[in-house]
Every structure is written in structure tokens, then in C-alpha cells.
Write a protein that holds these residues in place. Structure first.
Motif: not given
Length: 309
Positions: A265-268, A283-290
């Protein structure tokens, strides 16, 4: 003459209001200009502005028409109805050409210059005509509530169009280069969107196994156009990456680069800034649950800003 000037004023102010950029009003309002603050308030309350213009312009046109009829009657005494009609036909174009078309043309070409100087007088008329304007304002609000539509919702789109026009004018004036205009527009388009919109699966990256040697890396580079090569374990987990430039310039296996983690959810623009400050290309992209939902490269995010995506 005063009636004619009133028509000139309201007709021109209406065109100037729709042509002026709100960015100029905001910047001048922040600098302390009361005229700009007043115009900005009207821009945020367009119903008040529109009703003031309509009421003022209709009053001016009615007064001019009434004066025109009286003038033609006084000139046509004893000369018959035909002369009365001829005088009206001859004088009516004066109102539409010099009282309507001319001010609209002037305010169209210099909206901010003229509207800012007309602001005190327009605010005076807004207060003077407020009893009538407020009735129309509340009537329009009642209609909006009845039909369930709110015109204020379109303001962000209008602001973007206005900013686009500012950038176009800046480039035409030589203040902005083409690349600066593109970056500014792309920043508005992509900068606020979540990072999840730009991530890609791991398989979209050239990969080598964990204990691959430099020969394996060179072979992978030949088959790829990426500037990085990912390294994964046997279970498919991505543990790091190599920069292609480091592989080509080193005689031995270069140092494995770590992969930071970013939130989906981090902005571009926030992700781009963070990756730049950490000097990382992946970079690795993760959701709120990791849970990992993909990866993102610095090159991909930067290309979006340069309109090369």
C-alpha cells in the motif's frame, strides 16, 4: 454608460473565472493577497460565483434593453414605429459586440491579470446581490440533494486539468523543458498510486540458483535485457541479486546485494524515494500480513516517471 460597463464587467469576469488557474490563486493567497483569497473562495464556492454573474448580467442586460427602448421612443417621437425599430436594430449590436464579445475576448487572453484587478468590485457585487444569489444558491443545493449529485466531487479532476494547462504554458514559455513537463505529469499520474499496481512476479526477473558461479551469471545476462539478476534458493525463495554492471566489471563473483521489503500500500513515489536512498535496484513487496505478492525494480519505477514504461 454605467449599464454598458456593468455588462462588460460581468461578461468578462465569467470568462476570466473559468480560464484562471487555481494554482495561481492558491500561491498568491498563501503570499497574503486578499484579492487572490477572495477569488479562491469563489472558486471553492462556484454556485455563489455563477449566481452572482447571472443575476448581475441579467440586471445589466435588462437595464440596457429598457434604456434602449426609452431612447428609441424619445428619438422616434412623431417619426413612426419603423424608425423606432430601426434605432433598436442599430444599437442592439453594440451591447453584444462591446458588452459581451469584447470583454470575453480580453478576459480569455489575460484571465488572471484582469480578474485579479476586478476582484474587489466583483466581491462588492457578490455582497450587494447576495439576497438574490443566496436564494438561487439554496435552490440549486436543494436540487442537488434531490437528484443525489454533488458537483464538488469533480474538483480533483478539474485541478489536474488546470495543473496540466499550467505545465503546458510553462513549456511554451520556455520555463520548463519537455522532460520536466513529462516528469511532473507522470508524478501526478503514478506518484500517489499504491505499489501493488507496479509489482511483478519473481519469474519476470532473470534468475540463477544460490550457488551459481560467474559463468552461469554471464550466460544468464546474455539471454536478458535486465540490469540485475536475482538469486534464489532451491525452494524458490529470492535471497538477493547481482548488478549486471558489477558482474561484467569484476573478475570474481561480486557481492550479493540484499533485498529490502516494501509495503504493497506504499505509494509509488515513496517507494521510489526509499529505494533511491537505500541504493537498491530491487525490492520485495509484501501485504499487511507480510505475505510476498511480488517484486519491484527501481528501473521500472523510474521509467514510469520518464514516461518510458
Amino acid at each position: 454608460m454605467l449599464i454598458f460597463m456593468a455588462s462588460f464587467f460581468f461578461s468578462g469576469s465569467e470568462t476570466g473565472f473559468y480560464r484562471v488557474t487555481r494554482m495561481r490563486l492558491v500561491l498568491d493567497g498563501m503570499s497574503g493577497s486578499w484579492n487572490a483569497k477572495g477569488l479562491l473562495w469563489l472558486a471553492n464556492n462556484p454556485a455563489v460565483f455563477v449566481t452572482t454573474v447571472l443575476v448581475g448580467n441579467n440586471i445589466a442586460n435588462y437595464a440596457f434593453s429598457n434604456a434602449l427602448v426609452r431612447l428609441s421612443q424619445s428619438m422616434a417621437e412623431g417619426m413612426g414605429d419603423l424608425f423606432d425599430v430601426a434605432v433598436s436594430i442599430f444599437l442592439s449590436p453594440l451591447l453584444f459586440i462591446y458588452g459581451e464579445l469584447l470583454p470575453k475576448s480580453l478576459f480569455y487572453n489575460a484571465p488572471y491579470f484582469l480578474l485579479r484587478r476586478a476582484a474587489p468590485l466583483f466581491l462588492f457585487f457578490a455582497i450587494l446581490l447576495s439576497p438574490i444569489s443566496l436564494v438561487l444558491y439554496f435552490f440549486s443545493r436543494a436540487i442537488q440533494s434531490a437528484v443525489g449529485q454533488e458537483p464538488l466531487k469533480v474538483r480533483p479532476a478539474l485541478a489536474r486539468q488546470e495543473l496540466h494547462r499550467v505545465l503546458e504554458e510553462g513549456r511554451e514559455a520556455g520555463v520548463l523543458a519537455k522532460i520536466q513537463q513529462d516528469i511532473s505529469q507522470n508524478l501526478l499520474t503514478y506518484g500517489g498510486k499504491p505499489l501493488r499496481n507496479f509489482c511483478m512476479p519473481i519469474r519476470g526477473l532473470p534468475l540463477v540458483e544460490e550457488f551459481s558461479d560467474r559463468t552461469d551469471l554471464l550466460e544468464t545476462i546474455r539471454r536478458s535485457t535486465h540490469n540485475i539478476v536475482g538469486v534464489r534458493r532451491n525452494d524458490g525463495h529470492l535471497i538477493g541479486y547481482y548488478r549486471v554492471i558489477d558482474i561484467l566489471t569484476a573478475t570474481q563473483l561480486p557481492e550479493l546485494q540484499p533485498i529490502p521489503t516494501l509495503l504493497a500500500e506504499q505509494s509509488h513515489i515513496s517507494a521510489l524515494t526509499q529505494m533511491q536512498s537505500q541504493h537498491t535496484d530491487l525490492a520485495r513487496v509484501v501485504d499487511q500480513r507480510g505475505n510476498q505478492i511480488g517484486i519491484v525494480t527501481f528501473r521500472r519505477l523510474a521509467e514510469l516517471m520518464l514516461n518510458r514504461a
